[in-house]
Design a protein around this motif. Structure first.
Motif, mmCIF file in Angstrom:
data_model
loop_
_atom_site.group_PDB
_atom_site.id
_atom_site.type_symbol
_atom_site.label_atom_id
_atom_site.label_comp_id
_atom_site.label_asym_id
_atom_site.label_seq_id
_atom_site.Cartn_x
_atom_site.Cartn_y
_atom_site.Cartn_z
ATOM 1 N N THR A 143 0.808 -1.227 0.000
ATOM 2 C CA THR A 143 0.000 0.000 0.000
ATOM 3 C C THR A 143 0.834 1.267 0.000
ATOM 4 O OG1 THR A 143 -0.148 0.090 2.427
ATOM 5 C CG2 THR A 143 -1.833 -1.196 1.251
ATOM 6 N N PRO A 152 -4.861 0.106 6.698
ATOM 7 C CA PRO A 152 -6.243 -0.086 7.144
ATOM 8 C C PRO A 152 -6.345 0.086 8.655
ATOM 9 C CG PRO A 152 -5.211 -2.198 6.684
ATOM 10 C CD PRO A 152 -4.242 -1.150 6.238
ATOM 11 N N ARG A 153 -7.478 0.568 9.104
ATOM 12 C CA ARG A 153 -7.707 0.686 10.550
ATOM 13 C C ARG A 153 -7.840 -0.715 11.122
ATOM 14 N NH1 ARG A 153 -12.097 4.913 11.919
ATOM 15 N NH2 ARG A 153 -10.410 6.184 11.039
ATOM 16 N N LEU A 154 -6.888 -1.078 11.954
ATOM 17 C CA LEU A 154 -6.832 -2.441 12.483
ATOM 18 C C LEU A 154 -6.185 -2.437 13.854
ATOM 19 C CD1 LEU A 154 -6.801 -5.582 12.379
ATOM 20 C CD2 LEU A 154 -4.653 -5.407 11.114
ATOM 21 N N GLU A 210 -3.867 6.376 8.096
ATOM 22 C CA GLU A 210 -4.781 5.311 8.512
ATOM 23 C C GLU A 210 -6.164 5.568 7.939
ATOM 24 O OE1 GLU A 210 -5.445 3.088 12.679
ATOM 25 O OE2 GLU A 210 -6.278 5.112 12.623
ATOM 26 N N ARG A 212 -10.213 3.672 7.315
ATOM 27 C CA ARG A 212 -11.123 2.544 7.483
ATOM 28 C C ARG A 212 -11.499 2.017 6.116
ATOM 29 N NH1 ARG A 212 -16.161 1.678 11.580
ATOM 30 N NH2 ARG A 212 -17.088 -0.106 10.530
ATOM 31 N N PHE A 213 -11.155 0.760 5.841
ATOM 32 C CA PHE A 213 -11.454 0.182 4.546
ATOM 33 C C PHE A 213 -12.960 -0.069 4.434
ATOM 34 C CE2 PHE A 213 -7.243 -1.788 2.922
ATOM 35 C CZ PHE A 213 -6.589 -0.591 3.147
ATOM 36 N N TYR A 217 -15.274 -6.323 5.085
ATOM 37 C CA TYR A 217 -13.859 -6.567 5.365
ATOM 38 C C TYR A 217 -13.284 -5.435 6.215
ATOM 39 C CZ TYR A 217 -8.826 -7.110 4.406
ATOM 40 O OH TYR A 217 -7.464 -7.244 4.518
ATOM 41 N N GLY A 218 -13.520 -4.196 5.797
ATOM 42 C CA GLY A 218 -13.010 -3.057 6.555
ATOM 43 C C GLY A 218 -13.624 -2.958 7.933
ATOM 44 N N LEU A 221 -11.919 -5.520 10.168
ATOM 45 C CA LEU A 221 -10.581 -5.081 10.567
ATOM 46 C C LEU A 221 -10.648 -4.069 11.699
ATOM 47 C CD1 LEU A 221 -8.804 -4.524 7.109
ATOM 48 C CD2 LEU A 221 -8.531 -6.472 8.641
ATOM 49 N N ALA A 222 -11.561 -3.117 11.577
ATOM 50 C CA ALA A 222 -11.642 -2.019 12.544
ATOM 51 C C ALA A 222 -12.353 -2.399 13.836
ATOM 52 C CB ALA A 222 -12.360 -0.821 11.904
#
Length: 251
Positions: A143, A152-154, A210, A212-213, A217-218, A221-222
């Motif tokens: 990325t 991604p926000r994770l 950062e 949020r996807f 999926y996003g 992750l978040a």
């Protein structure tokens, strides 16, 4: 003990091979370069001759839900069926903590893989682990563009791939358990902060943004689900800072 490692040339698979060899086991690496194609099944049964345990640490880079499901279902069925014909007594598969509510993208493939293993009737152990410290490298490589890295926000409790490999070998040495205790790292981190620390350590001047996807999926992750539960899991020992100093290599 004779242990076959599928994905034995990958990030965790290499560590499992090293850990098994350090314990004195006879190790067979299942990879195309060694003449065993797990996706097509070609050469697989011959490589499982005399094998006691199969450790499945295979991975795919695809984030497509359809492709991930196809990959993990296909490779798992080939390993399970060939192993059953060769009398393999224990099938160990690596999965990911906290994915039960994230039936999307790559994680949908891992959930499908778990179901294939559970429904196979083959003695097995599913070993879920948290995201690896190495995940920061992998995401940054995918990325980063010029001076910017998108993360991604994770939230996670990352664990070193070396400890995951050692964990898989310990499970392989034991009797099939259905589900092993989860393995999570000793600290909680946001992925964006991990990448920032890695860039600082490497002298990389990229800005980390950062985001949020989108989609399920996003959201998964978040959500924080991928942290796992440290109160019921096995805790890894190596912190992210220690990994940066001891095992990470810039570039």
């Amino acid at each position: 003990m004779r242990i076959a490692v599928a994905g034995g040339t990958g990030v965790v698979g290499q560590k499992a091979v090293q850990a098994a060899q350090a314990q004195g086991h006879d190790v067979v690496v299942l990879s195309r370069s060694e003449g065993a194609d797990v996706f097509t099944g070609a050469g697989l049964e011959e490589h499982l001759e005399g094998v006691d345990v199969v450790v499945d640490a295979l991975n795919t880079p695809s984030l497509s839900r359809r492709r991930a499901i196809e990959f993990f279902r296909t490779t798992s069925r080939h390993l399970l069926e060939a192993g059953a014909r060769r009398g393999v007594a224990h099938h160990v598969v690596l999965s990911i903590v906290g994915i039960d509510g994230i039936d999307a993208s790559y994680y949908a493939g891992k959930l499908a893989q778990e179901r294939v293993v559970e429904e196979s009737g083959v003695p097995h152990t599913i070993a879920r682990a948290a995201q690896f410290h190495e995940f920061a490298e992998q995401i940054s490589a995918r990325t980063s563009l010029g001076p910017l890295t998108i993360a991604p926000r994770l939230l996670a409790r990352p664990v070193a791939a070396r400890e995951v490999g050692e964990h898989l070998v310990q499970i392989a040495e034991a009797a099939p358990a259905g589900r092993a205790q989860d393995l999570v790292g000793p600290e909680e981190h946001a992925l964006a902060d991990m990448i920032r620390r890695m860039h600082a350590h490497d002298g990389t001047s990229r800005r980390v943004l950062e985001m949020r996807f989108p989609g399920a999926y996003g959201s998964g992750l978040a959500s924080g689900a991928l942290r796992g539960d440290p109160n019921s899991a096995v805790l890894g020992e190596m912190t992210f800072g220690q990994w940066l100093e001891q095992e990470h290599r810039a570039g």
